[in-house]
Motif scaffolding. Structure first.
Motif, PDB file in Angstrom:
ATOM      1  N   LEU A 268      -7.459  -9.364   6.763  1.00  0.00           N
ATOM      2  CA  LEU A 268      -6.129  -9.112   7.321  1.00  0.00           C
ATOM      3  C   LEU A 268      -5.825 -10.203   8.340  1.00  0.00           C
ATOM      4  CD1 LEU A 268      -6.334  -5.279   7.889  1.00  0.00           C
ATOM      5  CD2 LEU A 268      -4.690  -6.446   6.418  1.00  0.00           C
ATOM      6  N   GLU A 269      -4.664 -10.840   8.194  1.00  0.00           N
ATOM      7  CA  GLU A 269      -4.273 -11.853   9.166  1.00  0.00           C
ATOM      8  C   GLU A 269      -3.672 -11.179  10.396  1.00  0.00           C
ATOM      9  OE1 GLU A 269      -1.867 -14.990   7.550  1.00  0.00           O
ATOM     10  OE2 GLU A 269      -3.440 -15.609   6.149  1.00  0.00           O
ATOM     11  N   ARG A 270      -3.783 -11.858  11.503  1.00  0.00           N
ATOM     12  CA  ARG A 270      -3.279 -11.321  12.772  1.00  0.00           C
ATOM     13  C   ARG A 270      -1.749 -11.180  12.750  1.00  0.00           C
ATOM     14  NH1 ARG A 270      -5.254 -16.334  13.826  1.00  0.00           N
ATOM     15  NH2 ARG A 270      -3.721 -17.956  14.122  1.00  0.00           N
ATOM     16  N   GLU A 271      -1.277 -10.466  13.738  1.00  0.00           N
ATOM     17  CA  GLU A 271       0.174 -10.303  13.967  1.00  0.00           C
ATOM     18  C   GLU A 271       0.901  -9.719  12.753  1.00  0.00           C
ATOM     19  OE1 GLU A 271       1.316 -10.818  16.983  1.00  0.00           O
ATOM     20  OE2 GLU A 271      -0.447 -11.867  17.765  1.00  0.00           O
ATOM     21  N   GLY A 272       0.248  -8.792  12.056  1.00  0.00           N
ATOM     22  CA  GLY A 272       0.898  -8.145  10.914  1.00  0.00           C
ATOM     23  C   GLY A 272       1.005  -9.028   9.685  1.00  0.00           C
ATOM     24  N   GLY A 273       0.214 -10.087   9.654  1.00  0.00           N
ATOM     25  CA  GLY A 273       0.234 -11.003   8.507  1.00  0.00           C
ATOM     26  C   GLY A 273      -0.284 -10.336   7.253  1.00  0.00           C
ATOM     27  N   PRO A 274      -0.369 -11.105   6.175  1.00  0.00           N
ATOM     28  CA  PRO A 274      -0.755 -10.528   4.890  1.00  0.00           C
ATOM     29  C   PRO A 274      -2.213 -10.111   4.820  1.00  0.00           C
ATOM     30  CG  PRO A 274      -0.507 -12.910   4.694  1.00  0.00           C
ATOM     31  CD  PRO A 274      -0.062 -12.538   6.082  1.00  0.00           C
ATOM     32  N   LEU A 275      -2.496  -9.353   3.790  1.00  0.00           N
ATOM     33  CA  LEU A 275      -3.836  -8.930   3.404  1.00  0.00           C
ATOM     34  C   LEU A 275      -4.265  -9.843   2.262  1.00  0.00           C
ATOM     35  CD1 LEU A 275      -6.217  -6.881   3.096  1.00  0.00           C
ATOM     36  CD2 LEU A 275      -4.660  -5.463   1.754  1.00  0.00           C
ATOM     37  N   TRP A 276      -5.470 -10.375   2.368  1.00  0.00           N
ATOM     38  CA  TRP A 276      -5.990 -11.275   1.329  1.00  0.00           C
ATOM     39  C   TRP A 276      -7.245 -10.683   0.700  1.00  0.00           C
ATOM     40  CZ3 TRP A 276      -3.443 -15.592  -0.198  1.00  0.00           C
ATOM     41  CH2 TRP A 276      -2.431 -16.073   0.646  1.00  0.00           C
TER      42      TRP A 276
ATOM     43  N   LYS B  56      -1.593   1.696   2.713  1.00  0.00           N
ATOM     44  CA  LYS B  56      -1.771   2.177   1.338  1.00  0.00           C
ATOM     45  C   LYS B  56      -2.345   1.069   0.454  1.00  0.00           C
ATOM     46  CE  LYS B  56       0.457   4.320  -2.587  1.00  0.00           C
ATOM     47  NZ  LYS B  56       1.660   4.814  -3.218  1.00  0.00           N
ATOM     48  N   THR B  57      -1.806  -0.144   0.570  1.00  0.00           N
ATOM     49  CA  THR B  57      -2.323  -1.268  -0.215  1.00  0.00           C
ATOM     50  C   THR B  57      -3.761  -1.576   0.176  1.00  0.00           C
ATOM     51  OG1 THR B  57      -0.089  -2.188  -0.424  1.00  0.00           O
ATOM     52  CG2 THR B  57      -1.928  -3.676  -0.897  1.00  0.00           C
ATOM     53  N   PHE B  58      -4.047  -1.531   1.475  1.00  0.00           N
ATOM     54  CA  PHE B  58      -5.416  -1.781   1.949  1.00  0.00           C
ATOM     55  C   PHE B  58      -6.383  -0.786   1.318  1.00  0.00           C
ATOM     56  CE2 PHE B  58      -9.032  -1.430   4.742  1.00  0.00           C
ATOM     57  CZ  PHE B  58      -9.310  -2.743   5.081  1.00  0.00           C
ATOM     58  N   ALA B  59      -6.005   0.495   1.301  1.00  0.00           N
ATOM     59  CA  ALA B  59      -6.878   1.533   0.727  1.00  0.00           C
ATOM     60  C   ALA B  59      -7.078   1.318  -0.775  1.00  0.00           C
ATOM     61  CB  ALA B  59      -6.304   2.918   1.003  1.00  0.00           C
ATOM     62  N   LEU B  60      -6.010   0.975  -1.493  1.00  0.00           N
ATOM     63  CA  LEU B  60      -6.121   0.714  -2.927  1.00  0.00           C
ATOM     64  C   LEU B  60      -7.040  -0.474  -3.194  1.00  0.00           C
ATOM     65  CD1 LEU B  60      -2.372   1.093  -4.022  1.00  0.00           C
ATOM     66  CD2 LEU B  60      -4.250   2.671  -4.561  1.00  0.00           C
ATOM     67  N   LEU B  61      -6.864  -1.524  -2.409  1.00  0.00           N
ATOM     68  CA  LEU B  61      -7.666  -2.731  -2.583  1.00  0.00           C
ATOM     69  C   LEU B  61      -9.139  -2.485  -2.244  1.00  0.00           C
ATOM     70  CD1 LEU B  61      -7.050  -5.548  -3.551  1.00  0.00           C
ATOM     71  CD2 LEU B  61      -6.659  -6.232  -1.195  1.00  0.00           C
ATOM     72  N   ALA B  62      -9.389  -1.678  -1.227  1.00  0.00           N
ATOM     73  CA  ALA B  62     -10.765  -1.344  -0.864  1.00  0.00           C
ATOM     74  C   ALA B  62     -11.428  -0.533  -1.989  1.00  0.00           C
ATOM     75  CB  ALA B  62     -10.796  -0.567   0.451  1.00  0.00           C
ATOM     76  N   GLU B  63     -10.708   0.415  -2.549  1.00  0.00           N
ATOM     77  CA  GLU B  63     -11.242   1.215  -3.653  1.00  0.00           C
ATOM     78  C   GLU B  63     -11.527   0.324  -4.864  1.00  0.00           C
ATOM     79  OE1 GLU B  63     -10.030   5.012  -6.530  1.00  0.00           O
ATOM     80  OE2 GLU B  63      -8.625   4.359  -4.971  1.00  0.00           O
ATOM     81  N   TRP B  64     -10.574  -0.554  -5.202  1.00  0.00           N
ATOM     82  CA  TRP B  64     -10.751  -1.469  -6.331  1.00  0.00           C
ATOM     83  C   TRP B  64     -11.958  -2.385  -6.102  1.00  0.00           C
ATOM     84  CZ3 TRP B  64     -10.931  -6.691  -7.051  1.00  0.00           C
ATOM     85  CH2 TRP B  64     -10.823  -7.154  -8.363  1.00  0.00           C
ATOM     86  N   SER B  65     -12.073  -2.934  -4.894  1.00  0.00           N
ATOM     87  CA  SER B  65     -13.163  -3.863  -4.571  1.00  0.00           C
ATOM     88  C   SER B  65     -14.516  -3.189  -4.694  1.00  0.00           C
ATOM     89  CB  SER B  65     -12.996  -4.418  -3.155  1.00  0.00           C
ATOM     90  OG  SER B  65     -11.825  -5.176  -3.057  1.00  0.00           O
ATOM     91  N   ASN B  66     -14.619  -1.957  -4.234  1.00  0.00           N
ATOM     92  CA  ASN B  66     -15.877  -1.221  -4.305  1.00  0.00           C
ATOM     93  C   ASN B  66     -16.302  -1.005  -5.758  1.00  0.00           C
ATOM     94  OD1 ASN B  66     -18.064   0.140  -2.943  1.00  0.00           O
ATOM     95  ND2 ASN B  66     -17.190   2.025  -3.759  1.00  0.00           N
ATOM     96  N   GLN B  67     -15.344  -0.725  -6.622  1.00  0.00           N
ATOM     97  CA  GLN B  67     -15.658  -0.546  -8.037  1.00  0.00           C
ATOM     98  C   GLN B  67     -15.935  -1.891  -8.716  1.00  0.00           C
ATOM     99  OE1 GLN B  67     -12.130   1.540  -9.221  1.00  0.00           O
ATOM    100  NE2 GLN B  67     -12.940   3.532  -8.606  1.00  0.00           N
ATOM    101  N   GLU B  68     -15.172  -2.912  -8.353  1.00  0.00           N
ATOM    102  CA  GLU B  68     -15.324  -4.234  -8.970  1.00  0.00           C
ATOM    103  C   GLU B  68     -16.712  -4.811  -8.723  1.00  0.00           C
ATOM    104  OE1 GLU B  68     -13.832  -7.516 -11.249  1.00  0.00           O
ATOM    105  OE2 GLU B  68     -13.210  -5.427 -11.033  1.00  0.00           O
TER     106      GLU B  68
ATOM    107  N   GLU C 105      -2.918 -12.662  -2.318  1.00  0.00           N
ATOM    108  CA  GLU C 105      -2.166 -12.144  -1.173  1.00  0.00           C
ATOM    109  C   GLU C 105      -1.512 -10.814  -1.528  1.00  0.00           C
ATOM    110  OE1 GLU C 105       1.574 -13.394   1.732  1.00  0.00           O
ATOM    111  OE2 GLU C 105       1.031 -14.685   0.045  1.00  0.00           O
ATOM    112  N   PHE C 106      -1.602  -9.873  -0.591  1.00  0.00           N
ATOM    113  CA  PHE C 106      -1.017  -8.549  -0.758  1.00  0.00           C
ATOM    114  C   PHE C 106      -0.294  -8.139   0.514  1.00  0.00           C
ATOM    115  CE2 PHE C 106      -4.545  -8.631  -3.711  1.00  0.00           C
ATOM    116  CZ  PHE C 106      -4.029  -8.037  -4.839  1.00  0.00           C
ATOM    117  N   PRO C 107       0.617  -7.165   0.426  1.00  0.00           N
ATOM    118  CA  PRO C 107       1.204  -6.613   1.648  1.00  0.00           C
ATOM    119  C   PRO C 107       0.104  -5.980   2.498  1.00  0.00           C
ATOM    120  CG  PRO C 107       2.308  -5.742  -0.330  1.00  0.00           C
ATOM    121  CD  PRO C 107       1.117  -6.516  -0.787  1.00  0.00           C
TER     122      PRO C 107
END
Length: 146
Positions: A114-122, A89-101, A83-85
Motif C-alpha cells: 500500500l502506498e502512503r497518503e491513500g495511494g494505490p495497492l500493488w 474490500k479490494t485489499f481483503a480480496l487480494l489477500a485471499e487470492w494471494s494466500n491461495q495463489e 495496481e489496484f484501488p
C-alpha cells in the motif's frame, strides 16, 4: 579440554530436547534463505493444491473480480506488479487470492504493498528466472494494457 567437551555435550542435549530454546541458536537467516532457494517447484499451476471449493472461489470468483478491479500493470525485471484501488474490500480480496495463489503456484514471490497518503495497492508477482515467462504465458490477460 575435558570440561569443554562436557559443556558441549550438555548444551547439545539441551538444544535437541528443546529445554533451552533461548540458549540454542537456530539456523541463520542466510541459511534458511539458501535452503528455500534450493527448493524449486516446477513452473506449473497445481490446481489440486486447493480444495474444490477453493478452486472455484480462486479461479471463478476472485480472479475475475480482481481482473475487473485492476487499474494498471508494471513490468519488472523478474515479474510484474499490478495496481489496484486501495479500499479495504479490494485489499481483503487480494489477500485471499494471494494466500491461495501461493499454494497452487509456490514458485511465485508474492507481495502486496500500500502506498502512503491513500495511494494505490500493488500486487507484485515475481521470482526466479522463468517466472516472468510463466506469467506471460499463463496470465496473459493480466498483463494486457487496459
Amino acid at each position: 579440554m575435558r570440561n569443554l567437551l562436557l559443556v558441549a555435550i550438555a548444551l547439545t542435549s539441551l538444544c535437541t530436547s528443546g529445554m533451552a530454546k533461548d540458549a540454542c541458536p537456530g539456523p541463520s537467516a542466510a541459511t534458511l534463505k539458501t535452503a528455500a532457494a534450493s527448493r524449486k517447484s516446477p513452473f506449473a499451476c497445481n490446481r489440486l493444491a486447493l480444495t474444490p471449493a477453493e478452486r472455484k472461489r480462486h479461479f471463478d470468483e476472485l480472479g475475475p473480480m480482481l481482473l475487473a478491479l485492476k487499474k494498471g500493470v508494471r513490468e519488472l525485471p523478474d515479474g510484474y506488479e499490478f495496481e489496484f484501488p486501495s479500499d479495504s474490500k479490494t485489499f481483503a480480496l487480494l489477500a485471499e487470492w494471494s494466500n491461495q495463489e501461493r499454494l497452487c503456484c509456490p514458485f511465485f514471490d508474492i507481495s502486496m504493498r500500500l502506498e502512503r497518503e491513500g495511494g494505490p495497492l500493488w500486487l507484485r508477482l515475481s521470482g526466479r528466472p522463468g517466472t516472468k515467462d510463466f506469467i506471460r504465458a499463463d496470465g496473459a490477460k493480466w498483463i494486457q494494457a487496459d
